[in-house]
Motif scaffolding. Structure first.
Motif, mmCIF file in Angstrom:
data_model
loop_
_atom_site.group_PDB
_atom_site.id
_atom_site.type_symbol
_atom_site.label_atom_id
_atom_site.label_comp_id
_atom_site.label_asym_id
_atom_site.label_seq_id
_atom_site.Cartn_x
_atom_site.Cartn_y
_atom_site.Cartn_z
ATOM 1 N N ARG A 1 46.220 34.604 43.415
ATOM 2 C CA ARG A 1 46.448 36.055 43.482
ATOM 3 C C ARG A 1 47.577 36.377 44.455
ATOM 4 N NH1 ARG A 1 40.186 38.014 43.363
ATOM 5 N NH2 ARG A 1 39.974 37.951 41.091
ATOM 6 N N HIS B 1 50.752 35.492 42.645
ATOM 7 C CA HIS B 1 51.039 36.499 41.621
ATOM 8 C C HIS B 1 51.604 37.769 42.243
ATOM 9 C CE1 HIS B 1 49.530 35.158 37.626
ATOM 10 N NE2 HIS B 1 49.006 34.212 38.380
ATOM 11 N N LYS B 2 51.044 38.173 43.365
ATOM 12 C CA LYS B 2 51.541 39.373 44.046
ATOM 13 C C LYS B 2 52.985 39.166 44.511
ATOM 14 C CE LYS B 2 50.463 42.706 47.611
ATOM 15 N NZ LYS B 2 49.532 43.148 48.637
#
Length: 76
Positions: free
Chosen positions: A52, A55-56
């Protein structure tokens, strides 16, 4: 829809300046990559949390310049 490997590397290094980063263009079309990031900031984080975070960091290119990415993360 494509991004140069060097530009993708620079984007990753902005978010993970102390990390060891390896990026491989999987099929030579500049929109299928494997990204390997080794960073101490991943300590005590699950793989889902680590991904995550990645991805950010890639949000600006993920849906419009990258077709597919394989992410491998580690803290060591």
């Amino acid at each position: 829809m494509a991004i140069e490997q060097k530009e993708l590397y620079e984007i990753v290094k902005l978010s993970f300046p102390n990390a060891t980063v390896k990026i491989v263009d999987l099929v030579g079309d500049k929109d299928h990559y494997r990204i390997e990031i080794i960073d101490k900031n991943f300590v005590n984080k699950s793989k889902i949390q680590q991904h995550r975070i990645v991805h950010k960091a890639l949000d600006s290119v993920l849906n419009n310049r990258l077709h597919a990415i394989e992410i491998n993360t580690s803290s060591n």
